[in-house]
Design an enzyme around this catalytic site. Structure first.
Site, PDB file in Angstrom:
ATOM      1  N   ARG A 195     -10.160  -1.113  -6.776  1.00 19.22           N
ATOM      2  CA  ARG A 195      -9.687   0.219  -7.142  1.00 19.22           C
ATOM      3  C   ARG A 195      -9.305   0.337  -8.621  1.00 19.22           C
ATOM      4  O   ARG A 195      -8.855   1.397  -9.054  1.00 19.22           O
ATOM      5  CB  ARG A 195      -8.489   0.587  -6.260  1.00 19.22           C
ATOM      6  CG  ARG A 195      -8.861   0.728  -4.796  1.00 19.22           C
ATOM      7  CD  ARG A 195      -7.657   0.677  -3.866  1.00 19.22           C
ATOM      8  NE  ARG A 195      -6.866   1.875  -3.877  1.00 19.22           N
ATOM      9  CZ  ARG A 195      -7.118   2.973  -3.166  1.00 19.22           C
ATOM     10  NH1 ARG A 195      -8.197   3.023  -2.400  1.00 19.22           N
ATOM     11  NH2 ARG A 195      -6.316   4.011  -3.202  1.00 19.22           N
TER      12      ARG A 195
ATOM     13  N   TYR B 178       5.276  -1.610  -9.862  1.00 21.35           N
ATOM     14  CA  TYR B 178       4.522  -1.362 -11.084  1.00 21.35           C
ATOM     15  C   TYR B 178       5.526  -1.266 -12.228  1.00 21.35           C
ATOM     16  O   TYR B 178       6.713  -0.996 -12.011  1.00 21.35           O
ATOM     17  CB  TYR B 178       3.734  -0.054 -10.982  1.00 21.35           C
ATOM     18  CG  TYR B 178       2.619  -0.069  -9.968  1.00 21.35           C
ATOM     19  CD1 TYR B 178       1.409  -0.673 -10.255  1.00 21.35           C
ATOM     20  CD2 TYR B 178       2.774   0.555  -8.726  1.00 21.35           C
ATOM     21  CE1 TYR B 178       0.372  -0.673  -9.329  1.00 21.35           C
ATOM     22  CE2 TYR B 178       1.748   0.562  -7.799  1.00 21.35           C
ATOM     23  CZ  TYR B 178       0.555  -0.060  -8.106  1.00 21.35           C
ATOM     24  OH  TYR B 178      -0.468  -0.065  -7.182  1.00 21.35           O
TER      25      TYR B 178
ATOM     26  N   ARG C 282     -11.445  -9.485   5.987  1.00 20.81           N
ATOM     27  CA  ARG C 282     -11.716  -8.695   7.182  1.00 20.81           C
ATOM     28  C   ARG C 282     -11.704  -9.517   8.474  1.00 20.81           C
ATOM     29  O   ARG C 282     -12.020  -8.974   9.541  1.00 20.81           O
ATOM     30  CB  ARG C 282     -13.082  -7.994   7.054  1.00 20.81           C
ATOM     31  CG  ARG C 282     -13.168  -6.995   5.892  1.00 20.81           C
ATOM     32  CD  ARG C 282     -12.285  -5.777   6.136  1.00 20.81           C
ATOM     33  NE  ARG C 282     -12.370  -4.806   5.055  1.00 20.81           N
ATOM     34  CZ  ARG C 282     -11.544  -4.767   4.006  1.00 20.81           C
ATOM     35  NH1 ARG C 282     -10.569  -5.675   3.894  1.00 20.81           N
ATOM     36  NH2 ARG C 282     -11.668  -3.843   3.086  1.00 20.81           N
TER      37      ARG C 282
ATOM     38  N   MET D  55       0.850  -1.190   0.000  1.00 23.24           N
ATOM     39  CA  MET D  55       0.000   0.000   0.000  1.00 23.24           C
ATOM     40  C   MET D  55       0.881   1.233   0.000  1.00 23.24           C
ATOM     41  O   MET D  55       1.850   1.318   0.756  1.00 23.24           O
ATOM     42  CB  MET D  55      -0.926  -0.028   1.216  1.00 23.24           C
ATOM     43  CG  MET D  55      -1.929  -1.170   1.163  1.00 23.24           C
ATOM     44  SD  MET D  55      -2.795  -1.427   2.713  1.00 23.24           S
ATOM     45  CE  MET D  55      -1.504  -2.163   3.730  1.00 23.24           C
TER      46      MET D  55
ATOM     47  N   HIS E  61      -7.298  -5.532  -6.941  1.00 23.34           N
ATOM     48  CA  HIS E  61      -6.744  -4.267  -6.444  1.00 23.34           C
ATOM     49  C   HIS E  61      -7.669  -3.630  -5.402  1.00 23.34           C
ATOM     50  O   HIS E  61      -7.750  -2.415  -5.273  1.00 23.34           O
ATOM     51  CB  HIS E  61      -6.532  -3.296  -7.615  1.00 23.34           C
ATOM     52  CG  HIS E  61      -5.282  -2.474  -7.508  1.00 23.34           C
ATOM     53  ND1 HIS E  61      -4.167  -2.712  -8.264  1.00 23.34           N
ATOM     54  CD2 HIS E  61      -4.970  -1.410  -6.743  1.00 23.34           C
ATOM     55  CE1 HIS E  61      -3.227  -1.820  -7.994  1.00 23.34           C
ATOM     56  NE2 HIS E  61      -3.687  -1.025  -7.054  1.00 23.34           N
TER      57      HIS E  61
END
Length: 369
Positions: free
Chosen positions: A255, A125, A287, A75, A252
């Site tokens: 996103r 990336y 979660r 992240m 992603h």
């Protein structure tokens, strides 16, 4: 008491635009919702009369023994959420004994991160600058990173409407620690009705990434390569044929393409296509420890968690991330015991029952793992 508590604590302390940057997805955020729906629609069929007085959560990911089949997902720009940023999350991962996947867009450098975490993976990336790509790979190898993860689902950034509406830009104190400070100048230029971070990645990322580039990367490094962002079984098979060591089933976190399939929904078909020739990992929407159990039952070797880690970071720095990872391990151990599994290996043989089905999906139907 659970990861949602961390989310509420983070929402109380973060500015609205930063909370939106963390929480939001692309478009109408259909895929963000689909990730959770996918987990909510899967039910475990527990086994009974197994001695679960001691349940082991340890696993092996890319040849390294870890305390549970859970890692910290990559992240970007974590100083947005706490001054200690990636150093706090990496230290927490080290304490927990799980992998930490450092983002190419970390606000601390890879040198600083690997100094505090021995189980660092490096996520990249594909950059327009091939020489810079080569330099980053060399740095990861020289610093002892355990794997190189190439994100392949972002030829361009998805239209994250919350960020566009907020005119989101990086504050002056946040930059990409792996690059000279001017490299992120565009991301700090706020413009009403546009996302500066989206404009910056459009300048830096190469949308011409193809399988030939993945093959080139395989020839440039001895590190295990993880291909992150795979949802189609045929793509997973092609990656293995090139020599990729692991697949991360991921959208992603919702996103990128809005309307893409939920990661957990895509997982069984990818796992069946891989047929044990590479490890299958997944992220997006996890979660709880029960969610980890469901992913294992559907074919994953391990999972990576994202937003909940940043919730803990925002709420209380390293202590917050420590707590998130502790809760995750406690919940996973509890889920293993209550489903009749003495360890995570046994979890991969549990039957699962989709909400809309009257018959369990057996391990044989899901494909050999």
């Amino acid at each position: 008491m659970n990861l949602d508590d961390a989310g509420r604590a983070a929402a109380d302390v973060l500015p609205q635009d930063v909370w939106d940057f963390l929480s939001g997805g692309s478009g109408a955020e259909m895929t963000v919702a689909a990730n959770r729906v996918a987990f909510d629609d899967v039910f475990i069929v527990p086994r009974v009369l197994t001695d679960v007085s001691s349940c082991g959560t340890s696993a092996t990911l890319l040849g390294s023994r870890v305390t549970m089949p859970v890692g910290v997902a990559p992240m970007a720009y974590q100083q947005l959420f706490h001054p200690d940023g990636e150093l706090a999350t990496a230290r927490a991962a080290e304490v927990a004994g799980v992998p930490y996947e450092a983002s190419i867009l970390s606000s601390y450098s890879l040198e600083e991160i690997t100094a505090v975490c021995t189980q660092t993976w490096f996520q990249v990336y594909w950059l327009r600058d091939r020489i810079l790509m080569g330099d980053l790979i060399d740095r990861a190898e020289n610093l002892g990173c355990k794997a190189l993860a190439l994100t392949v689902d972002a030829p361009r950034m998805g239209r994250r409407l919350r960020d566009i509406r907020n005119g989101f830009a990086l504050p002056s104190h946040v930059a990409a620690g792996n690059f000279p400070r001017p490299w992120t100048d565009t991301a700090r230029r706020g413009t009403a009705g546009s996302s500066s971070s989206m404009m910056h990645t459009g300048e830096a990322f190469d949308p011409a990434l193809t399988w030939k580039d993945v093959a080139w990367l395989r020839g440039q490094t001895h590190l295990p390569i993880v291909l992150k962002g795979v949802l189609h079984p045929d793509d997973a098979v092609q990656a293995i044929e090139i020599g990729v060591d692991a697949i991360t089933v991921s959208n992603h976190g919702g996103r990128q393409l809005d309307g893409a399939i939920g990661s957990l929904t895509a997982l069984p078909a990818v796992a069946a296509a891989v047929e044990g020739r590479a490890q299958v990992l997944m992220d997006s929407g996890i979660r709880s420890g029960a969610d980890v159990l469901k992913a294992l039952a559907l074919g994953a070797s391990g999972v990576f968690i994202g937003r909940p880690v940043l919730w803990g970071l925002a709420a209380d720095g390293q202590r917050g991330v420590d707590r998130v990872l502790q809760v995750m391990q406690t919940e996973l151990e509890d889920a293993l015991a209550l489903s009749g599994c003495v360890d995570v290996r046994r979890a991969r043989h549990l039957d699962v029952l989709p909400r809309s089905s009257s018959a369990p999906v057996s391990p044989v139907q899901r494909g050999s793992r």
